[in-house]
Structure formats: structure tokens, C-alpha cells
Design an enzyme around this catalytic site. Structure first.
Site, mmCIF file in Angstrom:
data_model
loop_
_atom_site.group_PDB
_atom_site.id
_atom_site.type_symbol
_atom_site.label_atom_id
_atom_site.label_comp_id
_atom_site.label_asym_id
_atom_site.label_seq_id
_atom_site.Cartn_x
_atom_site.Cartn_y
_atom_site.Cartn_z
ATOM 1 C CB ALA A 1 9.589 -1.886 -32.019
ATOM 2 C CG HIS B 1 15.701 0.244 -25.937
ATOM 3 N ND1 HIS B 1 14.405 0.364 -25.511
ATOM 4 C CD2 HIS B 1 16.400 1.172 -25.242
ATOM 5 C CE1 HIS B 1 14.317 1.328 -24.602
ATOM 6 N NE2 HIS B 1 15.504 1.844 -24.430
ATOM 7 N N GLY C 1 8.863 7.277 -15.958
ATOM 8 C CA GLY C 1 9.313 8.475 -16.652
ATOM 9 C C GLY C 1 10.373 8.142 -17.687
ATOM 10 N NE ARG D 1 17.932 -2.838 -21.998
ATOM 11 C CZ ARG D 1 17.272 -1.686 -21.858
ATOM 12 N NH1 ARG D 1 17.892 -0.613 -21.434
ATOM 13 N NH2 ARG D 1 16.006 -1.621 -22.147
#
Lengths: 176, 176, 176
Positions: free
Chosen positions: B37, B55, B13, B58
Site C-alpha cells: 500500500a 479495499h 481511471g 474486500r
């Protein structure tokens, strides 16, 4: 399933039986139970008031209820103790309350999660709604809400001794 | 959990930790990572731009990023190779892009899935959102979207070596 | 997976492959199949009519179809027999039909569930949509619907011999 001595996270959808499952863990362990309610009982005939009454009747008199719509970390810290179980129902309502009152949800979530960097003094069960498995909601507040909930679940799951997903009243162990 | 040599499908989810879980598979395998991506980075202060930056930070510098908002199959074919892992994040955004540009989503989904009739040349991880577990959406486009996503997931899951459902950052193996 | 002799509950999201999985259980058992459809086929070009045709073609001629948009318990009682399997697709549509015609859904759900207090005369498979894992819907009818569905799933799961959650066409056994 037996109750873990530390933190248990119980996730599930609406009407999945997650609250009842969590209560069953405490009852099977024959521990005194402290029910920490994040719902606000305004009384009257609202859906929420009905739901609160329904849950209260099911639990019966052996539980003590503490209301903590906002100061949830403080309530858990005050109540967690060996030999009794603290059941929080539910985290998603607490997040809703924080958002409605314009709190800094990220900061409060982080300090809430930090509570569990050390195992709590007695078993603590956190019940929460999984809300991220539908279509992306149209409105920004709903999107922010599911982001807050998802992040909090991830952080808590990493610290929990046991994580259970409940569907149709049946537990699926994700961890522990 | 170790990285399968062929196709891995990671479902979850919103904010379930599925991207981070997929990245962790590549890092644990100590492979070079190609991040494909499907998001379009228009820059600025949009929610999407923020998410992309988050993202990217990270993942760190050891990943190479390829943008493939529409030509996803081509990107995977070009990048898959022994000794490096291709991570696609995410299929649901690719489907959204196809729909917004009025592509024939069924046909493109079928030819995408056909890519995996033979095992890819190196490990490929496809991340996607599970979106079919809420109430039926009011609008037709959202219903079509969850139909497209659900069908694609079924087809890919049948071909994948491993299928993992991620909730609260924790993996639940559905296959493999 | 083999077909349980009594009640099997198959839950899953939209386009999760739950119907196909349920049909596969019957076919693998080499039993005659009775397909109990709760959908109303008004014909024409509606999404629902398309979906019904699509499912019917997939099942092929070896199945007998019974329509039971409202009198579902009666249909199951009439059809369940040793040596043939009854597949109901789906409970959530039956609940929708009851709500649209202003039936007492709680009462009808309770008497439906009571059917399974004794094991049925032959294998019965109930397929239903899990709808409670998204954001709380804005309108009261949708909230009531997911409450009805969730409660019915819990009650039936407690009586079922086997409960399976299907995602991306893959079964996850919750019970049995």
C-alpha cells in the site's frame, strides 16, 4: 456492429460520438427507437438547450422522446419491449440530477442496476460519460460524482451483454 | 486472464475497477498475495481512510499488507519471490507522496523503473491511475504530476510483460 | 506497425508517448520527415519552450521543421508529397491558438477536415490530445475547447485510413 438483444453500455468522453454511435445501432437494426432523455430542457439559450436541440434534429422524427431526469428505472421498465429499442442518454446526467436534488445516489444506483438482473424485454442501450481519466478534481462534489459514475459503470458492465468504449466516433468493444 | 510471471502494469481511471481486477489476477492464480500500500492511513474519517478500509475488507485475511508510501522499490525487492504475488496499489499515490515531500521524482522514478530491467523474482502487479485524458490542469503541480505519471507509465510499460487498461471493470490488453 | 499511405490520426493523453509513437512510424518507414509544429516557441524558460527543445533533440537532424501555429492546412498542402511523411504535432495546440486569436474555430476545423476528402499526396500523421475523459471543466472556454477537439477528432477519424489511440506508449488501433 449489430445491436445486442439485451443491455448494451456505451461509454465515451465528451464529444466522442457516443450518442451518435448508439443511435446508429438502433437505426442499423431498423427498430423503432424510444429516446429516454435525462437532460432537463429549460428552453432558452443555455448550452444544454442547444445541445438538446442539436441531438433532437439529428435523430429526426422516427424517434419518440421520453423525459426521465430522475425516474429513469421506471421509464425503462415502461418502454422496454420486443421489437423496439430504448436508448438512454445519458447516465451521468441522471446521476447529476440525483446529486443536485440530494437523493441517496448509492441506493438509487443499486436499484437501477438491479433492473438488469434479468435481461430487459427488448434492447436497451445506456450511454454514459467516462469521467475518471483526468486529474483528481479539487472539489468534493466532483470527486463524489466520478466515484458514483465509476461504480455504476462497473456494476452495469458486469450485467451488460455488450460494453463499447467510443473514441473519435470509433467503437472499441470491451465486452460481448 | 492469467497472471504473467514477471511485471504486469494495470492502468485505469478513478473507480475503474483496476484494483479489484489486479486482486482477481492473484486470486485466480491461487497465489499468496502481498499487498503493498502506498496510501498513508492516518486513520479517522477522511475519504482516504474510508477507501483504505473498503479495499482491505474486500481483500480479506489471505493477504499480507506492507506499507510503503515512499520506499516502494525497496519493499518490492524485499517481497518479490517465486510462488507469491506482489500487488502495488498504487503508483500515482507514491508519486504524490514523493512530490509532497519534495523528492527528486524524476530520479526516483528512474531508479524505480531500473528495478525491472531484470524480471522480478516473482509476479509483480503495479496498479496506477491514468490521469492524462482530461483538460490541461490550471496549476503547475497538477501538470507536473501528470507528466511524472505519464513518463513512469511509458517506461514501465516498455519493461512489462503485460499491460492492461481497465475501464468499467473490464480489461483491455495493451501488451502481452 | 507500418505507416499508412494516407491520413493517420494518433490520439492520446498527456505524456502518453503519442508524439514518439508517431515519429517511430516515420522512422520505421525510412522516409524523410517534415515536422509541422503548431507550438509557438517564444524561447526563454517556459514549460512550452522546454518541451519544444526536448522534442527537437529527440527527433534529431534528419527532420525538417515547419512552424504552423495557425495556417496548418496550408502547411500540410505545401509539404505533403510522395516519399516523405508529414507529422503534425499537435492539433489541440492549433485549436488553442485559433481560440486565443478569436478565429471561427468551427469554420476553420471544417475547412481543415475538407483537406482530407481526397487522400493527401503522401503520408500525413496528425497527433492530437484526447481531452474529454475527465470531469466537465468549470469554465466555458475549456468546455468549448474540448467540444472543438472532440468534433474535429470525429470528423478526421471518419476520413482517416488509420486511427490509433496511444496509452503508456502502446498503440491501440481504433481503425485501419
Amino acid at each position: 456492429m449489430t445491436l445486442a438483444p439485451g443491455l448494451t453500455l456505451v461509454l465515451g468522453g465528451a464529444r466522442s460520438g457516443k450518442s451518435r454511435y448508439a443511435e446508429g445501432l438502433v437505426e442499423a437494426a431498423k427498430l423503432a427507437g424510444v429516446y429516454v432523455a435525462t437532460a432537463r430542457d429549460f428552453g432558452g439559450d443555455t448550452e444544454m438547450a442547444e445541445r438538446i436541440r442539436h441531438h433532437r434534429e439529428r435523430r429526426g422524427a422516427s424517434w419518440r422522446t421520453v423525459e426521465a431526469p430522475l425516474e429513469l428505472g421506471e421509464a425503462i421498465r415502461a418502454e422496454a419491449a420486443p421489437g423496439r429499442a430504448v436508448l438512454v442518454d445519458c447516465l451521468t446526467l441522471w446521476l447529476t440530477n440525483l446529486m443536485l436534488e440530494s437523493h441517496d445516489v448509492e441506493a438509487e444506483s443499486a436499484s437501477f442496476a438491479a433492473l438488469f438482473s434479468e435481461p430487459p424485454a427488448g434492447p436497451v442501450i445506456l450511454v454514459s460519460n467516462e469521467v475518471g481519466l483526468g486529474i483528481v478534481p479539487d472539489n468534493r462534489m466532483a470527486r463524489d460524482f466520478r466515484d458514483h459514475a465509476g461504480r455504476l459503470h462497473q456494476t452495469l458492465a458486469a450485467k451488460a451483454e455488450r460494453v463499447v468504449f467510443v473514441a473519435a466516433g470509433l467503437p472499441l468493444v470491451l465486452k460481448g
